[in-house]
Design a protein around this motif. Structure first.
Motif, PDB file in Angstrom:
ATOM      1  N   THR A 107       0.823  -1.214   0.000  1.00  0.00           N
ATOM      2  CA  THR A 107       0.000   0.000   0.000  1.00  0.00           C
ATOM      3  C   THR A 107       0.858   1.265   0.000  1.00  0.00           C
ATOM      4  OG1 THR A 107      -0.151   0.106   2.419  1.00  0.00           O
ATOM      5  CG2 THR A 107      -1.859  -1.153   1.265  1.00  0.00           C
ATOM      6  N   LEU A 108       2.142   1.111   0.236  1.00  0.00           N
ATOM      7  CA  LEU A 108       3.026   2.274   0.255  1.00  0.00           C
ATOM      8  C   LEU A 108       3.406   2.657  -1.165  1.00  0.00           C
ATOM      9  CD1 LEU A 108       5.366   1.287   3.215  1.00  0.00           C
ATOM     10  CD2 LEU A 108       3.438   2.861   3.259  1.00  0.00           C
ATOM     11  N   SER A 109       3.248   3.902  -1.460  1.00  0.00           N
ATOM     12  CA  SER A 109       3.576   4.401  -2.788  1.00  0.00           C
ATOM     13  C   SER A 109       5.081   4.516  -2.932  1.00  0.00           C
ATOM     14  CB  SER A 109       2.939   5.776  -2.982  1.00  0.00           C
ATOM     15  OG  SER A 109       3.434   6.375  -4.153  1.00  0.00           O
ATOM     16  N   GLY A 110       5.550   4.285  -4.127  1.00  0.00           N
ATOM     17  CA  GLY A 110       6.983   4.438  -4.405  1.00  0.00           C
ATOM     18  C   GLY A 110       7.375   5.901  -4.494  1.00  0.00           C
ATOM     19  N   GLY A 111       6.416   6.774  -4.544  1.00  0.00           N
ATOM     20  CA  GLY A 111       6.714   8.194  -4.662  1.00  0.00           C
ATOM     21  C   GLY A 111       7.102   8.566  -6.079  1.00  0.00           C
ATOM     22  N   ARG A 112       7.647   9.757  -6.207  1.00  0.00           N
ATOM     23  CA  ARG A 112       8.030  10.223  -7.541  1.00  0.00           C
ATOM     24  C   ARG A 112       9.542  10.232  -7.690  1.00  0.00           C
ATOM     25  NH1 ARG A 112       4.642  15.622  -8.188  1.00  0.00           N
ATOM     26  NH2 ARG A 112       5.677  16.014  -6.216  1.00  0.00           N
ATOM     27  N   ILE A 113      10.195   9.253  -7.112  1.00  0.00           N
ATOM     28  CA  ILE A 113      11.639   9.163  -7.235  1.00  0.00           C
ATOM     29  C   ILE A 113      12.017   7.901  -7.977  1.00  0.00           C
ATOM     30  CG2 ILE A 113      11.992  10.427  -5.068  1.00  0.00           C
ATOM     31  CD1 ILE A 113      12.855   7.658  -3.878  1.00  0.00           C
ATOM     32  N   ASP A 114      13.228   7.868  -8.422  1.00  0.00           N
ATOM     33  CA  ASP A 114      13.774   6.674  -9.053  1.00  0.00           C
ATOM     34  C   ASP A 114      14.680   6.015  -8.014  1.00  0.00           C
ATOM     35  OD1 ASP A 114      15.053   4.757 -10.527  1.00  0.00           O
ATOM     36  OD2 ASP A 114      15.848   6.120 -12.042  1.00  0.00           O
ATOM     37  N   PRO A 115      14.191   4.977  -7.345  1.00  0.00           N
ATOM     38  CA  PRO A 115      14.968   4.372  -6.260  1.00  0.00           C
ATOM     39  C   PRO A 115      16.369   3.920  -6.687  1.00  0.00           C
ATOM     40  CG  PRO A 115      12.746   3.460  -6.314  1.00  0.00           C
ATOM     41  CD  PRO A 115      12.912   4.298  -7.538  1.00  0.00           C
ATOM     42  N   ALA A 116      16.503   3.425  -7.890  1.00  0.00           N
ATOM     43  CA  ALA A 116      17.813   2.971  -8.352  1.00  0.00           C
ATOM     44  C   ALA A 116      18.781   4.153  -8.461  1.00  0.00           C
ATOM     45  CB  ALA A 116      17.684   2.270  -9.705  1.00  0.00           C
ATOM     46  N   ARG A 117      18.267   5.264  -8.930  1.00  0.00           N
ATOM     47  CA  ARG A 117      19.117   6.449  -9.062  1.00  0.00           C
ATOM     48  C   ARG A 117      19.504   7.000  -7.688  1.00  0.00           C
ATOM     49  NH1 ARG A 117      17.612  12.037 -12.213  1.00  0.00           N
ATOM     50  NH2 ARG A 117      19.666  12.968 -12.013  1.00  0.00           N
ATOM     51  N   VAL A 118      18.556   7.009  -6.759  1.00  0.00           N
ATOM     52  CA  VAL A 118      18.839   7.483  -5.405  1.00  0.00           C
ATOM     53  C   VAL A 118      19.881   6.583  -4.742  1.00  0.00           C
ATOM     54  CG1 VAL A 118      17.863   7.810  -3.092  1.00  0.00           C
ATOM     55  CG2 VAL A 118      16.622   8.615  -5.099  1.00  0.00           C
ATOM     56  N   ASP A 119      19.696   5.280  -4.857  1.00  0.00           N
ATOM     57  CA  ASP A 119      20.650   4.340  -4.266  1.00  0.00           C
ATOM     58  C   ASP A 119      22.030   4.451  -4.908  1.00  0.00           C
ATOM     59  OD1 ASP A 119      18.683   3.444  -2.576  1.00  0.00           O
ATOM     60  OD2 ASP A 119      18.188   1.670  -3.784  1.00  0.00           O
ATOM     61  N   GLY A 120      22.081   4.821  -6.171  1.00  0.00           N
ATOM     62  CA  GLY A 120      23.349   4.930  -6.883  1.00  0.00           C
ATOM     63  C   GLY A 120      24.061   6.258  -6.701  1.00  0.00           C
ATOM     64  N   THR A 121      23.443   7.201  -5.975  1.00  0.00           N
ATOM     65  CA  THR A 121      24.046   8.512  -5.767  1.00  0.00           C
ATOM     66  C   THR A 121      25.139   8.414  -4.704  1.00  0.00           C
ATOM     67  OG1 THR A 121      21.973   9.593  -6.332  1.00  0.00           O
ATOM     68  CG2 THR A 121      23.594  10.913  -5.157  1.00  0.00           C
ATOM     69  N   THR A 122      26.317   8.931  -5.036  1.00  0.00           N
ATOM     70  CA  THR A 122      27.445   8.879  -4.108  1.00  0.00           C
ATOM     71  C   THR A 122      27.601  10.216  -3.382  1.00  0.00           C
ATOM     72  OG1 THR A 122      29.033   9.671  -5.739  1.00  0.00           O
ATOM     73  CG2 THR A 122      28.648   7.286  -5.660  1.00  0.00           C
ATOM     74  N   GLU A 123      28.437  10.214  -2.347  1.00  0.00           N
ATOM     75  CA  GLU A 123      28.741  11.459  -1.628  1.00  0.00           C
ATOM     76  C   GLU A 123      29.404  12.459  -2.571  1.00  0.00           C
ATOM     77  OE1 GLU A 123      27.843  12.422   1.438  1.00  0.00           O
ATOM     78  OE2 GLU A 123      26.733  10.547   1.572  1.00  0.00           O
ATOM     79  N   ALA A 124      30.221  11.985  -3.484  1.00  0.00           N
ATOM     80  CA  ALA A 124      30.875  12.866  -4.461  1.00  0.00           C
ATOM     81  C   ALA A 124      29.834  13.523  -5.366  1.00  0.00           C
ATOM     82  CB  ALA A 124      31.889  12.088  -5.292  1.00  0.00           C
ATOM     83  N   ASP A 125      28.808  12.760  -5.755  1.00  0.00           N
ATOM     84  CA  ASP A 125      27.723  13.327  -6.570  1.00  0.00           C
ATOM     85  C   ASP A 125      26.998  14.432  -5.801  1.00  0.00           C
ATOM     86  OD1 ASP A 125      28.219  11.507  -8.638  1.00  0.00           O
ATOM     87  OD2 ASP A 125      26.741  10.061  -7.877  1.00  0.00           O
ATOM     88  N   ARG A 129      29.223  17.524  -5.586  1.00  0.00           N
ATOM     89  CA  ARG A 129      29.283  18.189  -6.895  1.00  0.00           C
ATOM     90  C   ARG A 129      28.015  19.000  -7.131  1.00  0.00           C
ATOM     91  NH1 ARG A 129      31.630  14.316  -9.076  1.00  0.00           N
ATOM     92  NH2 ARG A 129      29.835  13.020  -9.515  1.00  0.00           N
ATOM     93  N   GLN A 130      26.861  18.433  -6.788  1.00  0.00           N
ATOM     94  CA  GLN A 130      25.588  19.144  -6.975  1.00  0.00           C
ATOM     95  C   GLN A 130      25.503  20.344  -6.037  1.00  0.00           C
ATOM     96  OE1 GLN A 130      23.174  18.575  -9.406  1.00  0.00           O
ATOM     97  NE2 GLN A 130      22.544  20.582  -8.670  1.00  0.00           N
ATOM     98  N   ALA A 131      25.971  20.198  -4.799  1.00  0.00           N
ATOM     99  CA  ALA A 131      25.955  21.311  -3.842  1.00  0.00           C
ATOM    100  C   ALA A 131      26.824  22.459  -4.350  1.00  0.00           C
ATOM    101  CB  ALA A 131      26.431  20.843  -2.474  1.00  0.00           C
ATOM    102  N   ALA A 132      27.979  22.136  -4.921  1.00  0.00           N
ATOM    103  CA  ALA A 132      28.866  23.164  -5.474  1.00  0.00           C
ATOM    104  C   ALA A 132      28.202  23.863  -6.659  1.00  0.00           C
ATOM    105  CB  ALA A 132      30.197  22.559  -5.880  1.00  0.00           C
ATOM    106  N   ALA A 133      27.538  23.092  -7.502  1.00  0.00           N
ATOM    107  CA  ALA A 133      26.846  23.678  -8.655  1.00  0.00           C
ATOM    108  C   ALA A 133      25.707  24.585  -8.192  1.00  0.00           C
ATOM    109  CB  ALA A 133      26.312  22.575  -9.568  1.00  0.00           C
TER     110      ALA A 133
END
Length: 111
Positions: A15-33, A36-40
């Motif tokens: 019954t829990l919605s997956g939301g509007r995210i891509d779980p694979a992409r979230v799990d694959g995000t590194t601290e370096a990513d 890099r995004q914070a700097a941008a």
């Protein structure tokens, strides 16, 4: 518009919605990513502040030197704002907002 009611039971994962995210992409995000995004994001914010400072000055029809003299700020500071090297903070940011919304009153009050 049609209203749809959904019952969510935390005990039943289906019954829990997956939301509007891509779980694979979230799990694959590194601290370096993330870093890099914070700097941008920080660089983009500086550029927005630079564009705002430049727009306010140009709307007043003043050169950097004239503008710095009118608001009693060193011309180097104005250059740094407009080149995105520094961002106006505190009172300077408030002054730019007032100059943007009520330029005549602000300039009259400054002299």
């Amino acid at each position: 518009m049609k209203t749809v009611r959904v019952t969510i039971d935390p005990a039943v994962p289906a019954t829990l919605s997956g939301g509007r995210i891509d779980p694979a992409r979230v799990d694959g995000t590194t601290e370096a990513d993330l870093a890099r995004q914070a700097a941008a994001d920080a660089a983009a914010a500086l550029q927005d502040a630079a564009k705002f400072a430049r727009r306010v000055r140009k709307r007043l029809g003043l050169s950097q030197a004239e503008f710095s003299e009118r608001i009693d700020v060193p011309v180097e500071t104005i250059r740094n704002w407009e080149q995105g090297k520094r961002s106006p903070t505190g009172a300077a940011k408030a002054l730019l907002k007032v100059l943007d919304k009520a330029p005549e009153a602000a300039l009259t009050a400054l002299h």
